[in-house]
Scaffold this active site. Structure first.
Site, PDB file in Angstrom:
ATOM      1  N   TYR A   1       0.835  -1.201   0.000  1.00 17.05           N
ATOM      2  CA  TYR A   1       0.000   0.000   0.000  1.00 17.05           C
ATOM      3  C   TYR A   1       0.866   1.246   0.000  1.00 17.05           C
ATOM      4  O   TYR A   1       2.085   1.188   0.225  1.00 17.05           O
ATOM      5  CB  TYR A   1      -0.950   0.004   1.203  1.00 17.05           C
TER       6      TYR A   1
ATOM      7  N   ARG B   1       8.242   4.093  -4.698  1.00 19.36           N
ATOM      8  CA  ARG B   1       8.277   3.124  -3.589  1.00 19.36           C
ATOM      9  C   ARG B   1       7.259   2.008  -3.829  1.00 19.36           C
ATOM     10  O   ARG B   1       7.525   0.844  -3.541  1.00 19.36           O
ATOM     11  CB  ARG B   1       8.025   3.826  -2.254  1.00 19.36           C
TER      12      ARG B   1
ATOM     13  N   ARG C   1      -7.446 -20.605  -1.983  1.00 20.43           N
ATOM     14  CA  ARG C   1      -6.466 -20.423  -0.911  1.00 20.43           C
ATOM     15  C   ARG C   1      -5.375 -21.481  -0.953  1.00 20.43           C
ATOM     16  O   ARG C   1      -5.642 -22.682  -0.854  1.00 20.43           O
ATOM     17  CB  ARG C   1      -7.149 -20.436   0.455  1.00 20.43           C
TER      18      ARG C   1
ATOM     19  N   HIS D   1      -0.905 -21.238   0.030  1.00 22.03           N
ATOM     20  CA  HIS D   1       0.123 -20.267   0.416  1.00 22.03           C
ATOM     21  C   HIS D   1       0.996 -19.815  -0.758  1.00 22.03           C
ATOM     22  O   HIS D   1       1.303 -18.642  -0.895  1.00 22.03           O
ATOM     23  CB  HIS D   1       1.013 -20.838   1.525  1.00 22.03           C
TER      24      HIS D   1
ATOM     25  N   LYS E   1       6.485  -1.915   1.877  1.00 21.30           N
ATOM     26  CA  LYS E   1       5.307  -1.307   2.512  1.00 21.30           C
ATOM     27  C   LYS E   1       4.124  -2.259   2.359  1.00 21.30           C
ATOM     28  O   LYS E   1       3.213  -2.049   1.552  1.00 21.30           O
ATOM     29  CB  LYS E   1       5.016   0.075   1.923  1.00 21.30           C
TER      30      LYS E   1
ATOM     31  N   GLU F   1      11.907   2.428  14.305  1.00 19.65           N
ATOM     32  CA  GLU F   1      10.949   3.441  13.839  1.00 19.65           C
ATOM     33  C   GLU F   1       9.662   3.290  14.620  1.00 19.65           C
ATOM     34  O   GLU F   1       9.554   2.440  15.499  1.00 19.65           O
ATOM     35  CB  GLU F   1      10.699   3.290  12.337  1.00 19.65           C
TER      36      GLU F   1
ATOM     37  N   LEU G   1      11.135   1.420   7.270  1.00 15.63           N
ATOM     38  CA  LEU G   1      10.601   1.765   5.960  1.00 15.63           C
ATOM     39  C   LEU G   1      11.272   3.072   5.534  1.00 15.63           C
ATOM     40  O   LEU G   1      11.410   3.992   6.344  1.00 15.63           O
ATOM     41  CB  LEU G   1       9.086   1.979   6.061  1.00 15.63           C
TER      42      LEU G   1
HETATM   43  N1  PDD Z   1       2.714   5.087   7.470  1.00 16.29           N
HETATM   44  N2  PDD Z   1       7.368   3.751   8.933  1.00 16.29           N
HETATM   45  C1  PDD Z   1       6.216   3.055   8.956  1.00 16.29           C
HETATM   46  C2  PDD Z   1       6.185   1.714   9.618  1.00 16.29           C
HETATM   47  C3  PDD Z   1       5.074   3.600   8.347  1.00 16.29           C
HETATM   48  O1  PDD Z   1       3.929   2.895   8.347  1.00 16.29           O
HETATM   49  C4  PDD Z   1       5.137   4.890   7.747  1.00 16.29           C
HETATM   50  C5  PDD Z   1       3.962   5.521   7.061  1.00 16.29           C
HETATM   51  C6  PDD Z   1       6.360   5.577   7.762  1.00 16.29           C
HETATM   52  C7  PDD Z   1       6.533   6.925   7.139  1.00 16.29           C
HETATM   53  O2  PDD Z   1       6.518   6.850   5.740  1.00 16.29           O
HETATM   54  P1  PDD Z   1       5.998   8.064   4.850  1.00 16.29           P
HETATM   55  O3  PDD Z   1       6.758   9.272   5.256  1.00 16.29           O
HETATM   56  O4  PDD Z   1       6.289   7.631   3.464  1.00 16.29           O
HETATM   57  O5  PDD Z   1       4.512   8.201   5.114  1.00 16.29           O
HETATM   58  C8  PDD Z   1       7.452   4.972   8.368  1.00 16.29           C
HETATM   59  C9  PDD Z   1       1.537   5.462   6.730  1.00 16.29           C
HETATM   60  C10 PDD Z   1       1.266   6.912   6.752  1.00 16.29           C
HETATM   61  C11 PDD Z   1       0.372   4.600   7.212  1.00 16.29           C
HETATM   62  O6  PDD Z   1       0.593   3.404   7.391  1.00 16.29           O
HETATM   63  O7  PDD Z   1      -0.727   5.120   7.381  1.00 16.29           O
END
Ligand code: PDD
Length: 285
Positions: A33, A52, A100, A102, A149, A182, A207
Site C-alpha cells: 500500500y 516506492r 487459498r 500459500h 510497505k 521506527e 521503511l
Molecule cells: N505510514 N514507517 C512506517 C512503519 C510507516 O507505516 C510509515 C507511514 C512511515 C513513514 O513513511 P511516509 O513518510 O512515506 O509516510 C514509516 C503510513 C502513513 C500509514 O501506514 O498510514
C-alpha cells in the site's frame, strides 16, 4: 455525502463496494500500500510514492496493476469524487483472487486495486503539533522486510494500540541491540543538544519514509546538520528534541518517551521549523 472508492476498475459508493473473499490481501495480507498526503486537492510527492510502490510490488513479485499515468488518474479521481482538499489518499494493491494456497497462484491472476481518500482537519494536526505527542518503546517484533510497505501490519496494529492504552500516540520499536528502529506508522528522529538532526539509516530496520527522504534532501538548504545513525531510547530521553514523520502527520513533535519529558517537555524549535517548511520542499501534482 457518501464516500467513493475505486475498486478493481470501478468507482463505487463505499457502502456497496466489496472485494472477493478469496482475495489474497484478505487471506494472507499478500499486498502492498501507499498513503499520500493530499493538499489543496493535489497529491504530495506522488513520484516518490509511486517509485516506492513499484519497488514494494517488485519485491513481492506482483505486477504493476496499470501504467503509472493511469494510476495517477485514478488517485486524482478518487480525491476529486470525495472532495478532499486536505487529507490522505490510500492505495492498496494485492496479488489478486485465487483458491487459498500459500504459494503464488499457478495461473496468472490480476492484481486487485483499491483506492480510498478522506479529509483530515488541518486544525487538528496543528493542535496535536502544538501540544506534541508522547511515545512509548516496545521490543521490535516485526519481520526483517519492513522496507516493503506491506499491508501485513499486525505487529504495527498491536504496537499502536499499546501506545494508546498507555496514553501515548505512537510506539517506537527497539531492535535487539537496543536502538530505536521506527514508529508503528512513522519514522523516528531526535535533535541533539548541539542541534544535529539524527535518524536511523534506511539500510535496515525501517521503511524508507517519503517524508523522511524529502526532509533529508532539504537539510542542506535549511542549513541543518544531519546524522544518519541509530540512537537509543536513553539518548532520545536526553535529547533536545524528538519528532516523528509520516505522510499523514508530516513532522510531529514528540515531547515524552516512556514517561520521561524530552527537552523542556514542549515541542522543539527544530521540529516546528521542519513542520512549517516541509511543504516548501514537497512536490504537489
Ligand atoms: N505510514 N514507517 C512506517 C512503519 C510507516 O507505516 C510509515 C507511514 C512511515 C513513514 O513513511 P511516509 O513518510 O512515506 O509516510 C514509516 C503510513 C502513513 C500509514 O501506514 O498510514
Amino acid at each position: 455525502m457518501s464516500r467513493i472508492a475505486y475498486v478493481n476498475g470501478r468507482y463505487r459508493d463505499m457502502r456497496d463496494a466489496s472485494v472477493n473473499i478469496e482475495d489474497r490481501g484478505y487471506q494472507f495480507a499478500d499486498g502492498v500500500y501507499e498513503v499520500c498526503e493530499v493538499r489543496y486537492g493535489k497529491l504530495v510527492d506522488q513520484p516518490r510514492h509511486m517509485a516506492r510502490l513499484e519497488r514494494s510490488l517488485h519485491e513481492l513479485r506482483i505486477a504493476m496493476p496499470m501504467p503509472l499515468a493511469s494510476l495517477s488518474v485514478v488517485l486524482h479521481e478518487v480525491v476529486r469524487r470525495n472532495r478532499v482538499q486536505h487529507g490522505i489518499v490510500y492505495l492498496q494493491v494485492t496479488r489478486g483472487v485465487a483458491r487459498r494456497d500459500h504459494g503464488f497462484p499457478t495461473k496468472p491472476v490480476r492484481p486487485a486495486v483499491v483506492v480510498t481518500a478522506r479529509s483530515l482537519d488541518p486544525a487538528k494536526g496543528k493542535d496535536n503539533a502544538a501540544r506534541g505527542i508522547k511515545v512509548i518503546t516496545l521490543p521490535e517484533n516485526r519481520w526483517p522486510r519492513v522496507d516493503i510497505k506491506s499491508t501485513a501490519l499486525l505487529p504495527n496494529v498491536l504496537a499502536k494500540q499499546a501506545a494508546r492504552d498507555a496514553g501515548a500516540y505512537e510506539a517506537w520499536y527497539v531492535d535487539p541491540h537496543g536502538y530505536v528502529t521506527e514508529g508503528s506508522s512513522s519514522n523516528a528522529w531526535i535533535v541533539t543538544k548541539d542541534g544535529r538532526v539524527v535518524t536511523r539509516s534506511a539500510q535496515s530496520g525501517i521503511l524508507a519514509g517519503i517524508t523522511r527522504s524529502v526532509l533529508i534532501d532539504a537539510f542542506e538548504k535549511l542549513q541543518i546538520r544531519f546524522e544518519e545513525r541509530p540512537f537509543t531510547p536513553a539518548e532520545a530521553a536526553d535529547a533536545a528534541e524528538a519528532f516523528v514523520t509520516a505522510a499523514s502527520m508530516i513532522v510531529m513533535p514528540v515531547v515524552a518517551i516512556d514517561g520521561h519529558s524530552i527537552g523542556n517537555g514542549k515541542p522543539g524549535a527544530v521540529a516546528k521549523r521542519l513542520r512549517e517548511s516541509f511543504h516548501d520542499f514537497a512536490v504537489l501534482s
